[in-house]
Write a protein that holds these residues in place. Structure first.
Motif, PDB file in Angstrom:
ATOM      1  N   GLY A  67       0.862  -1.184   0.000  1.00  0.00           N
ATOM      2  CA  GLY A  67       0.000   0.000   0.000  1.00  0.00           C
ATOM      3  C   GLY A  67       0.892   1.225   0.000  1.00  0.00           C
ATOM      4  O   GLY A  67       2.119   1.118   0.004  1.00  0.00           O
ATOM      5  N   PHE A  68       0.269   2.390  -0.038  1.00  0.00           N
ATOM      6  CA  PHE A  68       0.991   3.663   0.160  1.00  0.00           C
ATOM      7  C   PHE A  68       2.155   3.800  -0.811  1.00  0.00           C
ATOM      8  O   PHE A  68       3.302   4.007  -0.410  1.00  0.00           O
ATOM      9  CB  PHE A  68       1.471   3.741   1.620  1.00  0.00           C
ATOM     10  CG  PHE A  68       0.384   3.401   2.603  1.00  0.00           C
ATOM     11  CD1 PHE A  68       0.344   2.171   3.245  1.00  0.00           C
ATOM     12  CD2 PHE A  68      -0.660   4.291   2.817  1.00  0.00           C
ATOM     13  CE1 PHE A  68      -0.690   1.854   4.125  1.00  0.00           C
ATOM     14  CE2 PHE A  68      -1.702   3.983   3.681  1.00  0.00           C
ATOM     15  CZ  PHE A  68      -1.714   2.763   4.347  1.00  0.00           C
ATOM     16  N   GLY A  69       1.843   3.588  -2.081  1.00  0.00           N
ATOM     17  CA  GLY A  69       2.871   3.773  -3.109  1.00  0.00           C
ATOM     18  C   GLY A  69       3.578   2.493  -3.481  1.00  0.00           C
ATOM     19  O   GLY A  69       4.568   2.506  -4.217  1.00  0.00           O
ATOM     20  N   SER A  70       3.060   1.380  -3.026  1.00  0.00           N
ATOM     21  CA  SER A  70       3.768   0.117  -3.275  1.00  0.00           C
ATOM     22  C   SER A  70       3.854  -0.214  -4.756  1.00  0.00           C
ATOM     23  O   SER A  70       4.704  -0.995  -5.173  1.00  0.00           O
ATOM     24  CB  SER A  70       3.053  -1.024  -2.530  1.00  0.00           C
ATOM     25  OG  SER A  70       1.781  -1.257  -3.127  1.00  0.00           O
ATOM     26  N   THR A  71       2.961   0.336  -5.578  1.00  0.00           N
ATOM     27  CA  THR A  71       3.008  -0.004  -7.023  1.00  0.00           C
ATOM     28  C   THR A  71       3.886   0.972  -7.791  1.00  0.00           C
ATOM     29  O   THR A  71       3.978   0.900  -9.013  1.00  0.00           O
ATOM     30  CB  THR A  71       1.580   0.053  -7.616  1.00  0.00           C
ATOM     31  OG1 THR A  71       1.092   1.395  -7.460  1.00  0.00           O
ATOM     32  CG2 THR A  71       0.654  -0.923  -6.928  1.00  0.00           C
ATOM     33  N   GLY A  72       4.560   1.907  -7.109  1.00  0.00           N
ATOM     34  CA  GLY A  72       5.480   2.836  -7.769  1.00  0.00           C
ATOM     35  C   GLY A  72       4.775   4.103  -8.220  1.00  0.00           C
ATOM     36  O   GLY A  72       3.592   4.295  -7.945  1.00  0.00           O
ATOM     37  N   VAL A  73       5.488   4.976  -8.968  1.00  0.00           N
ATOM     38  CA  VAL A  73       4.905   6.263  -9.389  1.00  0.00           C
ATOM     39  C   VAL A  73       4.884   6.410 -10.901  1.00  0.00           C
ATOM     40  O   VAL A  73       4.122   7.220 -11.427  1.00  0.00           O
ATOM     41  CB  VAL A  73       5.670   7.462  -8.778  1.00  0.00           C
ATOM     42  CG1 VAL A  73       5.452   7.507  -7.280  1.00  0.00           C
ATOM     43  CG2 VAL A  73       7.143   7.408  -9.114  1.00  0.00           C
ATOM     44  N   HIS A  74       5.710   5.645 -11.618  1.00  0.00           N
ATOM     45  CA  HIS A  74       5.752   5.822 -13.076  1.00  0.00           C
ATOM     46  C   HIS A  74       4.815   4.813 -13.746  1.00  0.00           C
ATOM     47  O   HIS A  74       4.526   3.758 -13.177  1.00  0.00           O
ATOM     48  CB  HIS A  74       7.192   5.645 -13.584  1.00  0.00           C
ATOM     49  CG  HIS A  74       8.096   6.700 -13.023  1.00  0.00           C
ATOM     50  ND1 HIS A  74       7.972   8.031 -13.342  1.00  0.00           N
ATOM     51  CD2 HIS A  74       9.084   6.635 -12.104  1.00  0.00           C
ATOM     52  CE1 HIS A  74       8.870   8.723 -12.675  1.00  0.00           C
ATOM     53  NE2 HIS A  74       9.563   7.903 -11.914  1.00  0.00           N
ATOM     54  N   PHE A  75       4.337   5.200 -14.952  1.00  0.00           N
ATOM     55  CA  PHE A  75       3.431   4.299 -15.667  1.00  0.00           C
ATOM     56  C   PHE A  75       4.189   3.020 -16.039  1.00  0.00           C
ATOM     57  O   PHE A  75       5.406   3.023 -16.179  1.00  0.00           O
ATOM     58  CB  PHE A  75       2.844   4.977 -16.927  1.00  0.00           C
ATOM     59  CG  PHE A  75       3.880   5.429 -17.927  1.00  0.00           C
ATOM     60  CD1 PHE A  75       4.412   6.715 -17.858  1.00  0.00           C
ATOM     61  CD2 PHE A  75       4.343   4.558 -18.912  1.00  0.00           C
ATOM     62  CE1 PHE A  75       5.380   7.126 -18.775  1.00  0.00           C
ATOM     63  CE2 PHE A  75       5.303   4.970 -19.828  1.00  0.00           C
ATOM     64  CZ  PHE A  75       5.823   6.263 -19.754  1.00  0.00           C
ATOM     65  N   GLN A  76       3.409   1.962 -16.138  1.00  0.00           N
ATOM     66  CA  GLN A  76       4.025   0.663 -16.436  1.00  0.00           C
ATOM     67  C   GLN A  76       4.097   0.506 -17.950  1.00  0.00           C
ATOM     68  O   GLN A  76       3.131   0.769 -18.650  1.00  0.00           O
ATOM     69  CB  GLN A  76       3.135  -0.467 -15.884  1.00  0.00           C
ATOM     70  CG  GLN A  76       2.702  -0.259 -14.424  1.00  0.00           C
ATOM     71  CD  GLN A  76       3.881  -0.310 -13.461  1.00  0.00           C
ATOM     72  OE1 GLN A  76       4.929  -0.886 -13.786  1.00  0.00           O
ATOM     73  NE2 GLN A  76       3.747   0.341 -12.325  1.00  0.00           N
ATOM     74  N   THR A  77       5.255   0.133 -18.466  1.00  0.00           N
ATOM     75  CA  THR A  77       5.338  -0.132 -19.926  1.00  0.00           C
ATOM     76  C   THR A  77       5.091  -1.636 -20.133  1.00  0.00           C
ATOM     77  O   THR A  77       5.495  -2.436 -19.282  1.00  0.00           O
ATOM     78  CB  THR A  77       6.757   0.206 -20.440  1.00  0.00           C
ATOM     79  OG1 THR A  77       7.683  -0.440 -19.542  1.00  0.00           O
ATOM     80  CG2 THR A  77       6.997   1.702 -20.397  1.00  0.00           C
TER      81      THR A  77
END
Ligand SMILES: O=c1ccn([C@H]2C[C@H](O)[C@@H](COP(=O)(O)OP(=O)(O)OP(=O)(O)O)O2)c(=O)[nH]1
Ligand SMILES: [Mg+2]
Length: 155
Positions: free
Chosen positions: A144-154
């Motif tokens: 949670g709380f940003g665990s998936t990162g901040v940049h879009f996924q390519t």
């Protein structure tokens, strides 16, 4: 858009010369709430205030009213609804008030009748609990709380 529901409303004495909130355009989601004040009030930078609307609702069970900011006040003045989205419960019979905060660097003068926020009627789903000792695991798990990162996924 779901069918409109009827909300019984009382205009308190200090809102008697204000119109009822109304949708400004054909498909507007919200109706603007007006400041039911008899004199201008200044909201200084960094300060917050409860602004009365002069309205009391009997919202039908199964619905709520959300009090949301107006983007114009946010963009131009840095003023927003502190507790956004404010929740007006269906069983509330008191006066609806708007908690505004000035996050800008200039005072905002709130004039009598100024449209200071907007209300959106929304359906409410309530929950009951089924308690257990351990939840089924998921891929996200504790992330949670940003665990998936901040940049879009390519790809
Ligand atoms: O922006 C808001 C938010 C709430 N209310 C009123 C209507 C709402 O039904 C009641 C309670 O709101 P909330 O549940 O957010 O406040 P609380 O701090 O939990 O108070 P309570 O213990 O009374 O629920 O206060 C407003 O008039 N404006
Ligand atoms: Mg509450």
């Amino acid at each position: 858009m779901t069918d409109a529901i009827e909300i019984e409303v009382v205009r308190l004495p200090h809102a008697r010369d204000l119109p009822l909130p109304a949708y400004a355009t054909e498909l507007a989601a919200g109706m603007d709430l007006m400041a039911a004040i008899d004199a201008p009030m200044t909201l200084e930078p960094g300060k917050h205030a409860m602004v009365p609307t002069g309205l009391s609702f009997a919202i039908p069970p199964g619905f709520e009213v959300q009090v949301r900011p107006r983007s114009g006040l946010a963009a131009k003045h840095g003023v927003t609804v502190l507790n956004s989205p404010g929740t007006i419960d269906a069983d509330y019979r008191g006066e609806v008030k708007v908690i505004l905060i000035n996050l800008g660097d200039q005072p905002l003068v709130i004039e009598p009748g100024m449209r200071i926020a907007q209300m959106v009627v929304a359906p409410v789903t309530r929950a009951t609990w089924r308690e257990s000792e351990r939840l089924q695991e998921t891929t996200r798990g504790l992330g949670g709380f940003g665990s998936t990162g901040v940049h879009f996924q390519t790809g």
